[in-house]
Design an enzyme around this catalytic site. Structure first.
Site, short mmCIF file in Angstrom:
data_model
loop_
_atom_site.label_atom_id
_atom_site.label_comp_id
_atom_site.label_asym_id
_atom_site.label_seq_id
_atom_site.Cartn_x
_atom_site.Cartn_y
_atom_site.Cartn_z
N ARG A 104 -7.41 -1.48 8.88
CA ARG A 104 -8.69 -0.82 8.60
C ARG A 104 -9.32 -0.19 9.85
O ARG A 104 -9.81 -0.91 10.71
CB ARG A 104 -9.64 -1.85 8.01
CG ARG A 104 -10.75 -1.29 7.14
CD ARG A 104 -11.50 -2.44 6.51
NE ARG A 104 -12.32 -1.99 5.38
CZ ARG A 104 -12.93 -2.81 4.53
NH1 ARG A 104 -12.81 -4.11 4.68
NH2 ARG A 104 -13.64 -2.34 3.54
N ALA A 131 -5.97 5.18 5.43
CA ALA A 131 -6.82 6.18 6.06
C ALA A 131 -8.03 6.51 5.18
O ALA A 131 -8.56 7.62 5.22
CB ALA A 131 -6.04 7.45 6.39
N GLU A 184 0.80 -1.72 4.71
CA GLU A 184 1.23 -0.32 4.79
C GLU A 184 2.70 -0.27 5.19
O GLU A 184 3.54 0.18 4.42
CB GLU A 184 0.35 0.44 5.79
CG GLU A 184 0.68 1.93 5.82
CD GLU A 184 -0.35 2.76 6.55
OE1 GLU A 184 -1.46 2.26 6.83
OE2 GLU A 184 -0.05 3.93 6.86
N GLN A 229 0.83 -1.19 0.00
CA GLN A 229 0.00 0.00 0.00
C GLN A 229 0.87 1.25 0.00
O GLN A 229 0.35 2.35 -0.07
CB GLN A 229 -0.88 0.02 1.26
CG GLN A 229 -1.92 -1.09 1.32
CD GLN A 229 -2.64 -1.14 2.66
OE1 GLN A 229 -2.55 -2.13 3.37
NE2 GLN A 229 -3.37 -0.09 3.01
N PHE A 235 -7.54 1.71 11.90
CA PHE A 235 -6.30 2.30 12.43
C PHE A 235 -6.45 2.77 13.87
O PHE A 235 -6.14 3.92 14.20
CB PHE A 235 -5.94 3.47 11.51
CG PHE A 235 -4.48 3.82 11.45
CD1 PHE A 235 -3.57 2.99 10.81
CD2 PHE A 235 -4.00 4.98 12.02
CE1 PHE A 235 -2.23 3.32 10.73
CE2 PHE A 235 -2.64 5.33 11.96
CZ PHE A 235 -1.77 4.50 11.31
N PHE A 286 -5.81 -4.03 3.57
CA PHE A 286 -6.51 -3.76 4.85
C PHE A 286 -5.62 -3.10 5.89
O PHE A 286 -5.90 -3.19 7.09
CB PHE A 286 -7.12 -5.05 5.43
CG PHE A 286 -7.87 -5.87 4.42
CD1 PHE A 286 -9.03 -5.39 3.82
CD2 PHE A 286 -7.41 -7.13 4.04
CE1 PHE A 286 -9.70 -6.13 2.87
CE2 PHE A 286 -8.09 -7.88 3.09
CZ PHE A 286 -9.23 -7.38 2.50
N ARG A 295 -5.20 7.95 16.77
CA ARG A 295 -6.53 7.84 16.16
C ARG A 295 -7.52 7.17 17.11
O ARG A 295 -8.68 7.53 17.16
CB ARG A 295 -6.47 7.09 14.82
CG ARG A 295 -7.81 7.02 14.10
CD ARG A 295 -7.68 6.52 12.67
NE ARG A 295 -7.31 7.58 11.74
CZ ARG A 295 -8.18 8.35 11.07
NH1 ARG A 295 -9.48 8.18 11.21
NH2 ARG A 295 -7.75 9.28 10.24
N GLU A 306 -12.61 2.58 5.35
CA GLU A 306 -12.58 2.09 6.72
C GLU A 306 -13.91 2.16 7.46
O GLU A 306 -14.25 1.23 8.21
CB GLU A 306 -11.53 2.87 7.53
CG GLU A 306 -10.12 2.63 7.04
CD GLU A 306 -9.17 3.67 7.61
OE1 GLU A 306 -8.38 3.31 8.49
OE2 GLU A 306 -9.22 4.84 7.17
#
Ligand SMILES: Cc1cc2nc3c(=O)[nH]c(=O)nc-3n(C[C@@H](O)[C@@H](O)[C@H](O)COP(=O)(O)OP(=O)(O)OC[C@H]3O[C@@H](n4cnc5c(N)ncnc54)[C@H](O)[C@@H]3O)c2cc1C
Ligand code: FES
Ligand code: FES
Lengths: 778, 496
Positions: free
Chosen positions: A355, A524, A245, A210, A357, A241, A323, A726
């Protein structure tokens, strides 16, 4: 059950807004879609495998690889000493070794990699290492880490108002605890990278990622190269998902180290077990809360201690937990609030993006608090939820200071209430439960408010590159990656709309660091917000160029030039786009442009935890109904009704797909997906035989999934759409709370439901028995 | 001299020589045949990304039977004499097969990695339902072995329900699959002497099997390979020479003997074996449906499950409760029969002498006064390994007093095992919730289960007792709903 109704599509001839199929659908169904493992490779390509540690915490006294090297087909091993540059793949804090050198920090940590002629040979060789460990005490769970004050990064506190005083003042007060399980991504395509040495020391990487730019930088740093020496490409992933990342940098770097050492292409494809053992997952968390509330269930003050299992290193745990803090409010106004967030260090795999986060875990906390309040007050939890919804000023400011504008939750939940028949069904369920001793049913509506944008402001930028060839075809490239979410389809729809072309005129191409540089992770939920706008900018630049030239060349006012379905209207005269382009080329008009976008209006102080981190919020709500077998704890999702806000949809079919898929993935997280470590810190659920994601049977027999109509995004996003990657995952909180509701029906009202996530059959039965034990206690 | 493996692919006979006998069909497809449409998601039979369809001649040689299997745990030599169908086989210019078109139209692919596997599972269903669209339940059942992490399955289920709405394709319709040429092509590959490769033999008769075992007493018996495949792909073991049972004609049959017992041969797949059992014991349908997944049931054998004898295997509790008998053959020609429960001596220990193999299992005929049930508890309903599995078989006298009780559990001990103390408690009692609740207390005498990733010891014991209660409730209060999945979502009428 749910179908895409025509009415879901926008009433426009434009391609944006239409329920078009995924750009690769015909390739998916024929097996012709190429994933990293399918790319034909040069002869002599080697296949690699990681050698993993077997213990959770130890010093490596000796690593004896003689048997590995002697195994059939083995060509080389890669060790820390083979890394010319930095032995690290951590992007935030540089604390993630590619191959750990002297210290093992979790069972499953890569210590070396071996390259052999075949994949099987490499795997068989990798397990032959003889390791002499000097074992050290290991911290394996969050509570132990808290007790030992073991943290990967410093704790943070968000405070607004005077929570402690307000707790004391509140008419009612209660404490509670919730534990929330982690989750493996279980993308169907495991982690993979291919490193192919190029001339002059350069390296080409095919990575299922990603975040191509991060792979580029990590590989360059490991090989002691510079960014321009490394090219990273990714046409598509077989699911991401969030798991692709930060983790792909590890795989790519290890492959690149071996490729550099051997001078041959190296493919490193993790088999499922290694993938699940060695790469990070969703953070499991525990929350202890103290809440003050009034007789209507309105929260007066809330204090939350939220502790996350980060694993052995920082990875993305900082932003994930930020988050989480920013989503403890979910849809509710918290006047006096304190959230203490601990980022615990444990000797387990380093947890990462997934997903939502951290948002889902934060939201689970407040939903549990509200459910507990409602049970105590013997109220319908829905009424307590609605009593606490964000409202008009001053009840519209989040704990971190952003005002909640364009809040559609009141309308949305009202519509969903009536379309789902919530009230009538709740009454019918109560009646059912009164007459059924064994099977109890439950129902719950939970809302979602999810902040859209990266918390870290600088990630909120994107670039795109568009070429128009002189036959009128268009090649589109942007910094976003395709993992199934349909980003490439949506961005192509944007470009087709801007240039007035049929979709067939646009070819979307692999994310490629040599085409669009310095990209952000596709994460995100921001993929189409950012890349759609960047591609729109590039397309508009080209259109403007063509218009300016054509106005002069054909002597028509610029305002009279229109682009429509492959035809350019010059006043009354129609010219095929291809003709116009060919003439523009002859007139020496540049037919290539870049586009760039940065999200406006956002700012964030990560220390004070104040600002406007989110450009806007996406909303949704779901009503789930379950049946629970009180003998076994088995539960079954019977029905779901979802109403979700995607603004003005770019593609209703893809958006519904994200909603349904996200919902079921969330349902899996909160029910059957249990990560289980033994007392030695070894993860024992590391393959689909032992780690159970939902199957087709788990999709509810009755489902009504709809997009909220006529609610364009109040902010200037791409065609006023909203992100959808998400937020739908968190609609599944309704499943967890429906189970709680059914469990509550096993005992007299007035008590909190001690159900923890995931609600496995065992957890549900434990909750039922705990609840009943309270009842029968003297 | 060693043979070459021969199979039919896209109408052509393919010959493969000089491969390791443990090469998987998936590796062959992806690494050797360049057919990379078939994916690897787990290499253990659990995700379905690798699903292909295999065509096999019916025993009488009159038709080809097409079934989905997992290519990731299937050894290449075992497809000798069969027809292989992969996602690439459906290619017909730019025209998509109805199964594919239905998925496209339903927006059933997102990342697409699982999609070829879904296509193949649905193709098998498409061929098996020539006349009418399958029910939604049947589609879901057909997809139990296919994981998708993106879509939530709804569009894939829809696609399965709608695939019959598309025009019949030129290739891979039921009629096309029935063509005589297909039978001919496989008949042409038939061997009298079984396939023989270094480290792999596939005898065709019982006699050849015994000879092969006599010649290689250390050989590993390979049946469906749904356990053995994983020893290679997951445990990375080297295997001894293998003798494959799948082509032994005498082992491929299901018969009824003079006592009305079913005799299920060692090469009979779960799919066929359970169909025969469920025809006699309809209450075992759920167990049969929840055993693994269709592709695993198509490959794996019932006798392999019994022979493997895992403490968490699902066939044993029910079959022990029914009083099944296992028939053992020695390669010297001697035969003996054992009650199934006597076959299990301890953890991974069986009453199986060197040179012996399981030839068949006998399942007794149902008796009028029996009350039978089997329950499986697992984290997930479909395609999961049991935490606890139980088979219950009571015999009642004319006054509804329990005169015989056979209750066998999986997941509670080192072997599948009868709950002797619990059974004893029940004898002489009437069939009631109270008598079962009382008897359940004896479970703690019978079992000291382990805690592991599937369940804690406490849960296993507690749930096992509650399953007995469920049985008593079901037998005595048939009107009350007792199972979540039997409920209708729409109907919320309060129970009577
Ligand atoms: C994805 C997946 C899901 C599964 N789900 C379940 C489940 O839900 N419940 C369950 O119980 N099992 C489950 N299993 C295991 C189950 O498929 C096997 O136990 C199967 O029944 C074994 O049969 P087989 O023919 O494949 O045996 P093989 O793998 O060929 O052999 C297994 C063992 O038995 C021996 N053997 C086989 N046949 C004979 C014989 N005739 N005589 C002597 N020895 C013999 C072999 O030598 C070997 O040791 C699952 C497996 C997979 C891969
Ligand atoms: S690869 Fe998962 S079932 Fe074969
Ligand atoms: S579409 Fe991605 S796993 Fe099914």
């Amino acid at each position: 059950m749910s179908v895409i109704r025509e009415a879901d599509a926008l009433p426009t001839a434009e391609l944006a807004g239409r329920a078009l199929r995924h750009e690769s659908a015909h390739l998916h169904v024929t097996g012709r879609a190429q994933y990293a493992d399918d790319i034909p490779l040069p002869a002599g390509t080697l296949h690699a495998a990681f050698g993993l540690s077997r213990v959770a915490h130890a010093r490596i006294r000796q690593l004896d690889l003689s048997a590995v090297l002697a195994a059939p087909g083995v060509v080389a091993v890669g060790l820390p000493s083979d890394i010319p540059g930095e032995n690290n793949y951590g992007s935030v804090v540089h604390d993630d070794p590619i191959f750990t050198d002297t210290l093992v920090q979790f069972a499953g940590q890569p210590m070396f990699a071996v390259a052999a002629n075949t994949h099987l040979q490499a795997r068989r060789a990798a397990v032959l290492a003889r390791v002499d460990y000097d074992e050290l005490p290991a911290i394996l769970d969050v509570r132990s880490a808290l007790a030992a004050q073991s943290f990967v990064i410093p704790s943070k506190t968000l405070r607004r108002g005077d929570p402690q005083a307000a707790l004391v003042r509140a008419p009612r007060r209660m404490q509670g605890t919730l534990s929330i399980g982690g989750q493996d991504h279980f993308y169907l395509e495991g982690q993979i990278a291919v490193a192919i040495p190029q001339e002059d020391g350069a390296m080409l990487i095919h990575s299922s990622t990603q975040h191509p730019t991060e792979v580029q930088h990590i590989v360059a740093a490991a090989l002691k190269l510079r960014a321009h020496d490394v090219i990273v490409q990714c046409r598509r992933m077989g699911g991401g998902f969030g798991g692709k990342e930060s983790q792909p940098a590890l795989i790519a770097a290890a492959a690149a180290v071996l490729a550099r050492k051997t001078g041959r292409p190296v493919k490193l494809r993790l088999d499922r077990d290694v993938d699940m053992l060695a790469t990070g997952k969703r953070h499991d968390m525990i929350a202890d809360y103290d809440v003050g509330y009034d007789d209507d269930g309105r929260i007066c003050a809330l204090s939350v201690m939220l502790a996350a299992r980060c694993g052995y290193s920082a990875d993305l745990s900082g932003p994930v937990n930020d988050r989480a803090i920013c989503h403890v409010d979910n849809a509710y106004f918290l006047e006096h609030v304190e959230i203490v967030s601990h980022r615990c260090k444990t000797h387990t795999v380093s947890n990462t993006a997934f997903r939502g986060f951290g948002g889902p875990q934060g939201m689970m906390v407040i939903e549990a608090v509200i459910d507990d309040i409602a049970r105590r007050l013997q109220r319908d939890p829905l009424d307590v939820r609605r009593a606490n919804f964000y409202g008009a000023a001053p009840r519209n400011i989040t704990p971190y200071g952003q005002s909640v504008d364009g809040n559609v939750l009141d309308t949305l939940s009202e519509r969903l209430l009536s379309s789902s028949g919530y009230r009538e069904r709740r009454a019918a369920i109560a009646q059912w439960n009164a007459g059924s001793a064994t099977i109890k049913r439950g129902i719950a509506l939970t809302p979602v408010k999810f902040g859209i944008s990266f918390n870290a402001t600088h990630y909120n930028q994107a670039g795109a590159l568009i070429h128009i060839y002189n036959d009128g075809t268009v090649m589109l490239n942007h910094g976003g990656t395709e993992m199934g979410q349909g980003l490439y389809t949506k961005v192509a729809q944007v470009v087709a709309t801007e240039l007035g072309l049929p979709l067939s005129a646009i070819r979307v191409t692999a994310a490629d660091t040599s085409k669009v540089p310095n990209t952000s992770a596709t994460a995100a939920s921001s993929g189409s917000d950012l890349n759609g706008k960047a591609a729109q900018a590039a397309a508009q630049t080209l259109r403007l160029r063509l218009v300016e030239w054509a106005a002069t060349a054909f002597d028509v006012p610029a305002g009279a030039i229109r682009f429509d379905n492959g035809v350019v209207w010059l006043g009354e005269r129609a010219l095929p786009f291809a003709k116009l382009v060919a003439q523009a080329y002859m007139a020496r008009i540049s037919l290539s442009a870049t586009g760039y976008y940065r999200t406006p209006a956002i700012h964030w102080d990560g220390t004070a935890l104040r600002g406007r981190p989110f450009f806007y919020y996406a909303y949704g709500a779901a009503v789930s109904e379950v049946a629970v077998d009180t003998l076994t704890g088995e539960s079954q999702l019977q029905r779901v009704d979802i109403l979700h806000d995607v603004g003005r949809s770019l593609n209703p079919a893809l958006d519904i797909g994200q909603i349904e898929g996200g919902f079921l993935q969330g349902a899996g997280w909160l029910t059957t997906e249990e990560l289980w470590w033994n007392a030695r810190g070894e993860l024992k659920t590391h393959a689909p035989a032992t780690y159970k994601i939902p199957t087709a049977y788990d999709w509810p027999r009755e489902a009504h999934v709809h997009l909220l109509q006529q609610q364009p995004n109040g902010e200037d996003t791409i065609y006023r759409s909203k992100a959808v990657g998400e937020p739908p995952l968190m609609l599944a909180m309704s499943v967890f709370h429906a189970i709680r509701d059914a469990v509550a029906a096993c005992a007299a009202p007035g008590r909190n439901v001690p159900l923890q996530a995931p609600a496995t059959a065992e957890a549900v039965l434990a909750a039922i028995e705990q609840l009943r034990a309270v009842e029968t206690a003297p | 001299m060693s043979d070459a493996i021969r199979f039919v692919l896209d109408g052509q006979t393919v010959t493969v020589a000089d491969v390791a006998p443990t090469m998987t069909l998936l590796d062959y497809l992806r690494e050797h045949a360049g057919r990379r449409g078939t994916k690897e998601g787990c290499a253990e039979g659990d995700c379905g990304a690798c699903t292909v369809v295999l065509g096999e001649l019916s025993p009488d040689g009159s038709a080809v039977d097409y079934r989905a299997v997992n290519s990731c745990i299937r050894f290449l030599p075992t497809i000798d004499g069969r027809e292989l169908v992969t996602v690439e086989s459906l290619r017909d210019g730019d025209t998509l097969h109805p199964v594919q078109q239905a998925i496209v139209d339903a927006h059933g692919s997102q990342c697409g990695f699982c999609t070829p596997g879904f296509v193949m599972s649905l193709l098998a269903l498409y061929l098996a339902t020539p006349d009418a669209a399958p029910t939604r339940e049947r589609v879901i059942a057909a997809l139990a072995g296919n994981l998708c992490r993106c879509t939530g399955y709804r569009p894939l289920i829809d696609a399965g329900c709608r695939m019959h709405q598309y025009p019949t394709p030129a290739r891979w319709s039921a009629a096309d699959a029935d063509r005589a040429e297909r039978v001919q092509a496989l008949l042409a590959l038939r061997r009298d002497q079984g396939l023989s490769l270094p480290g792999f033999q596939a005898p065709r008769t019982l006699k050849q099997l015994c000879e092969a075992l006599a010649a290689q007493p250390q050989a590993l018996l390979l049946a469906g390979g749904t356990d053995i495949g994983l020893w290679v792909t997951k445990l990375l073991r080297d295997l001894p020479p293998m003798v494959y049972l799948g082509d032994v004609a005498e082992l491929r049959t299901i018969d009824t003997d003079a006592d009305g017992r079913l005799r299920i041969g060692a090469a009979v797949s779960h799919t066929d074996a359970w169909a025969a059992i469920v025809a006699r014991y309809p209450m075992l349908d759920e167990l049969a449906q929840r055993f693994a997944s269709p592709p695993v049931r198509n490959a794996g054998t019932l006798c392999g499950n019994l022979a493997n004898g895992s403490p968490i295997g699902d066939a044993m509790p029910a079959l022990i409760a029914l009083g099944a008998t296992i028939e053992l053959h020695h390669h010297s020609g001697t035969t003996r029969c054992l009650p199934l429960d006597a076959f299990y001596l301890g953890y991974q220990q069986k009453d199986l002498a060197p040179g012996e193999f399981v030839a068949a299992v006998y399942v007794p005929a149902p008796q009028p006064a029996q009350r039978i049930a089997s329950y499986k508890l697992s984290k997930r309903i479909e395609q999961d390994i049991s935490a606890v599995c139980v088979g219950i078989n009571l015999t009642l006298d004319a006054d509804a007093v329990i005169v015989d009780a056979r209750i066998a559990f999986g997941g509670m001990a080192a072997t599948p095992q009868r709950a002797i103390a619990t059974e004893a408690q029940l004898i002489g009692q009437t069939l009631s919730v109270a008598s079962f609740d009382a008897a359940a207390a004896a479970l703690a005498t019978d079992f000291q289960p382990l805690s592991d990733l599937r369940a804690s010891s406490a849960y296993r014991l507690r749930a096992a007792g509650n399953l007995l209660r469920r049985f008593a409730l079901e037998q005595t209060q048939a009107a009350t709903p007792l199972r979540t999945h039997a409920l209708d979502a729409g109907s919320l009428d309060a129970p009577a």
